[in-house]
Scaffold this motif. Structure first.
Motif, PDB file in Angstrom:
ATOM      1  N   GLU A 392      83.800  69.386 149.024  1.00  0.00           N
ATOM      2  CA  GLU A 392      84.639  69.368 150.217  1.00  0.00           C
ATOM      3  C   GLU A 392      85.965  70.040 149.885  1.00  0.00           C
ATOM      4  OE1 GLU A 392      84.964  65.452 151.834  1.00  0.00           O
ATOM      5  OE2 GLU A 392      82.829  65.332 152.338  1.00  0.00           O
ATOM      6  N   SER A 407      92.219  71.152 157.727  1.00  0.00           N
ATOM      7  CA  SER A 407      90.777  71.393 157.844  1.00  0.00           C
ATOM      8  C   SER A 407      90.062  70.794 156.648  1.00  0.00           C
ATOM      9  CB  SER A 407      90.479  72.889 157.904  1.00  0.00           C
ATOM     10  OG  SER A 407      90.742  73.501 156.647  1.00  0.00           O
ATOM     11  N   VAL A 409      86.172  71.457 155.095  1.00  0.00           N
ATOM     12  CA  VAL A 409      84.865  72.108 155.191  1.00  0.00           C
ATOM     13  C   VAL A 409      83.969  71.575 154.086  1.00  0.00           C
ATOM     14  CG1 VAL A 409      85.867  74.186 156.205  1.00  0.00           C
ATOM     15  CG2 VAL A 409      85.490  74.092 153.744  1.00  0.00           C
ATOM     16  N   MET A 416      77.063  76.328 153.235  1.00  0.00           N
ATOM     17  CA  MET A 416      78.094  75.693 154.046  1.00  0.00           C
ATOM     18  C   MET A 416      77.423  74.888 155.156  1.00  0.00           C
ATOM     19  SD  MET A 416      80.695  76.803 152.387  1.00  0.00           S
ATOM     20  CE  MET A 416      81.910  75.922 153.366  1.00  0.00           C
ATOM     21  N   PRO A 418      78.467  73.742 158.607  1.00  0.00           N
ATOM     22  CA  PRO A 418      79.459  73.755 159.696  1.00  0.00           C
ATOM     23  C   PRO A 418      79.469  72.501 160.564  1.00  0.00           C
ATOM     24  CG  PRO A 418      78.340  75.872 159.549  1.00  0.00           C
ATOM     25  CD  PRO A 418      77.612  74.944 158.635  1.00  0.00           C
ATOM     26  N   TYR A 421      82.013  70.064 159.319  1.00  0.00           N
ATOM     27  CA  TYR A 421      83.423  70.448 159.267  1.00  0.00           C
ATOM     28  C   TYR A 421      84.229  69.505 160.172  1.00  0.00           C
ATOM     29  CZ  TYR A 421      82.089  75.087 157.367  1.00  0.00           C
ATOM     30  OH  TYR A 421      81.592  76.125 156.618  1.00  0.00           O
ATOM     31  N   GLU A 529      86.771  79.748 153.631  1.00  0.00           N
ATOM     32  CA  GLU A 529      86.231  79.126 154.838  1.00  0.00           C
ATOM     33  C   GLU A 529      87.145  77.996 155.312  1.00  0.00           C
ATOM     34  OE1 GLU A 529      83.210  78.316 157.877  1.00  0.00           O
ATOM     35  OE2 GLU A 529      84.242  79.984 156.909  1.00  0.00           O
ATOM     36  N   ALA A 530      87.697  77.214 154.372  1.00  0.00           N
ATOM     37  CA  ALA A 530      88.640  76.159 154.738  1.00  0.00           C
ATOM     38  C   ALA A 530      89.895  76.761 155.378  1.00  0.00           C
ATOM     39  CB  ALA A 530      89.015  75.338 153.506  1.00  0.00           C
ATOM     40  N   PHE A 533      89.018  78.000 158.932  1.00  0.00           N
ATOM     41  CA  PHE A 533      88.803  76.889 159.849  1.00  0.00           C
ATOM     42  C   PHE A 533      90.125  76.207 160.197  1.00  0.00           C
ATOM     43  CE2 PHE A 533      86.934  72.584 160.830  1.00  0.00           C
ATOM     44  CZ  PHE A 533      86.234  73.000 161.952  1.00  0.00           C
TER      45      PHE A 533
END
Length: 602
Positions: A392, A407, A409, A416, A418, A421, A529-530, A533
């Motif tokens: 995480e 965020s 993720v 991943m 989603p 999330y 990605e974090a 997001f």
């Protein structure tokens, strides 16, 4: 088998249609199934010796059986799929595709706008679709812009233009905002676009050809040239189509299922008006050990119940789908043909879809192999056990302290996740205090997990330096989450990718992994990605906070009506909280306008 004795329950089951649920000792639903005869179907699980490994494993965990009697097999099918979607049982095949499919919309304005749309459908607008992906919608919009030059701008832009925009200059819009085209001519182009989207291309080409000849005969050569250009553009579109149909107005879905190497994939191809608008490969959860026929039945039920259904569905099943076909027909209000043995062009479509499904499986297996190498490299770099899979990652986003959003993720099961999330709106801190924001999100996240709600991670990544890491260490100790490895991802001196420092507070280490390290690539992917997001959540929150008055953007609401609404309800929030009937009570607001206001604010 488990110590569970099913005989008392089996003896009391009725021989009626219904839905059954197998439950674990903790009360979790393991499996949901339907039956024409509940007693016979449920009893068969405990009488057969040739069950699949999956069913044998499930039966060892069964501690209770619950049933619901319904009136027919069709009702059982609906209830079964509603329960599967709601409960996500561990041993059911589940197609997790909860997002609504996108549409192309022609709005109900005086000069209708061509736009991408996803959500509930409104009768005031004209919708075309659904499309399998957003890319397919945007590609169609670009095509229609070239051929029919319809506007795509927002209302706020359209209403305040003093001169045509760049799209008019490059001949992608006819310029209705500044009166470059008459309302009658724009309506004609709109009608042609609707014909094209409905698959009536042949009729449209004939009509345009006739108009071109009439214009030429009347010596209106500029108009004739415009019709000629449209005809040529449409002809090129037809040539580029990947799939074409002789039955030009047919809407068909092609559903091909492939099962290879323990993986199931369904390739959904959408043909609208004889035009191939795209395809989508779907991988179900818990698909291993399922045969093609079972997977197809699950997909058709879960996908089409509650969605618009084309008149023809072609699939590669081996059996008929009698009850399912009847149920889909009842939902659509017309006959639905479920074709399992297609001929001619439909066979070509199905073979193509099946090939794409197999190719998608091959690509997924290749990707999983790459992801497996990455997670193994990370396990080795951080001295993690082989069982460590769940990671995480947290990040904070704000603009000068405004609308702070954190965020979280999740990376698990070699990819991943989603659906797991989460955004956290951060409140009650000094604006711009990233340390306090990190403390709040970690506390909110891990207090619940430490109490047994949710899945504990193996690794917690913190996007930040020593300050954020120190806060994270304090929070993890406070909540008592001791098993997870805490890792800080700090940017290098020049902040370039590949120079990241991994700070591990438990050992006091600061790792510098090589730029080509598979472990570093995985960490970068999760960290990025974090970050993405967090920014998405922050922009959405900031946008809501910065709306001065949404009433200004609603057609028909001028200064006087806006003042009456704000006075009557004590401000914009009061207007938003008002019902349609309450809005109608304001002087000058009829029901149609009240519904428009309510829809715009919600």
């Amino acid at each position: 088998m488990s110590a569970f004795d099913p005989k008392p329950i089996l003896s009391s089951l009725p021989g009626l249609p219904g839905v059954y649920r197998f439950l674990s000792a903790k009360g979790d639903v393991l499996y949901v199934g339907k039956a024409i005869d509940l007693k016979r179907r449920v009893s068969s699980y405990f009488q057969k010796n040739d069950q699949s490994p999956r069913i044998k494993l499930m039966l060892t965990q069964v501690a209770d059986i619950q049933t619901t009697v319904v009136r027919s097999e069709g009702e059982a099918l609906i209830l079964e799929n509603n329960l599967i979607k709601a409960l996500a049982p561990r041993y059911n095949i589940l197609f997790r595709d909860d997002k609504s499919y996108p549409y192309l919309v022609l709005t109900g304005h005086a000069y209708p706008r061509l736009a991408y749309y996803r959500g509930a459908l409104d009768k005031q607008n004209q919708y075309f679709g659904p499309f399998p992906s957003g890319y397919a919608v945007r590609e169609s919009i670009q095509l229609l812009q070239k051929v029919f030059k319809l506007r795509t701008c927002e209302d706020s832009v359209f209403e305040h233009r003093a001169r045509p925009c760049l799209l008019f200059q490059i001949k992608r819009c006819s310029g209705p905002c500044t009166g470059e085209i008459s309302a009658e001519d724009y309506k004609r182009d709109l009608s042609h676009a609707a014909q094209f989207l409905q698959g009536k291309t042949h009729d449209l080409l004939n009509a345009l050809d006739e108009k071109m000849r009439d214009a030429a005969a009347a010596w209106q050569f500029e108009s004739a040239a415009a019709y000629r250009d449209q005809i040529q553009s449409l002809a090129k579109v037809q040539e580029k189509q990947f799939v074409s149909s002789n039955a030009s107005e047919t809407d068909v879905d092609i559903v091909a299922c492939a099962a290879e190497e323990g993986m199931v994939c369904v390739n959904l191809v959408m043909v609208r008006g004889g035009r191939h608008v795209g395809d989508k490969s779907l991988f179900p959860s818990h698909g291993e050990d399922y045969e093609v026929q079972s997977a197809l039945e699950a997909f058709l039920a879960q996908h089409y119940l509650d969605r618009s259904i084309p008149p023809v569905i072609v699939c590669n099943g081996t059996d008929e789908f009698g009850t399912l076909a009847e149920l889909l027909a009842a939902q659509a209000g017309r006959k639905i043909a479920l074709v399992t043995n297609p001929i001619a062009e439909r066979r070509v479509w199905l073979e193509m879809a099946l090939k794409n499904a197999r190719l998608a499986i091959s690509q997924r297996l290749s990707l999983e192999s790459t992801q497996l190498g990455r997670i193994q490299a990370l396990q080795e770099a951080l001295s993690l056990p082989d069982s460590a899979q769940r990671i995480e990652c947290f990040d904070i986003s704000h603009t000068m302290g405004e609308a702070t959003v954190a965020s979280c993720v999740v990376y698990d099961k070699l990819g991943m996740q989603p659906k797991e999330y989460r955004h956290y709106n951060i409140n009650g801190i000094t604006p711009g205090d990233d340390y306090a924001a990190m403390r709040q999100v970690l506390t909110r996240r891990y207090e619940k997990i430490a109490a047994g709600e949710g899945v504990a991670p193996d690794v917690i990544l913190i996007d930040g330096g020593k300050g954020q890491i120190s806060v994270a260490v304090e929070v993890i100790e406070e909540v008592g989450l001791q098993d997870a490895l805490l890792v800080g991802v700090a940017k290098g001196e020049t902040r370039k990718p590949g120079l990241e420092q991994l700070v591990i507070p438990s050992s006091g280490q600061v790792l510098h992994l090589p730029r080509d390290s598979a472990a570093l690539h995985l960490i970068q992917t999760i960290r990025d990605e974090a970050h993405r997001f967090a920014i998405t959540g922050h922009r959405a929150r900031r946008g809501k906070a910065r709306v001065s008055s949404s009433l200004e953007e609603i057609d028909g609401i001028g200064a006087k009506r806006r003042q009456k609404l704000l006075t009557r309800f004590g401000g914009l929030q009061g207007v938003k909280a008002a019902s349609v009937d309450e809005l109608c009570q304001v002087e000058g607001i009829n029901r149609a306008l009240a519904e428009k206001i309510y829809q715009a604010l919600h």
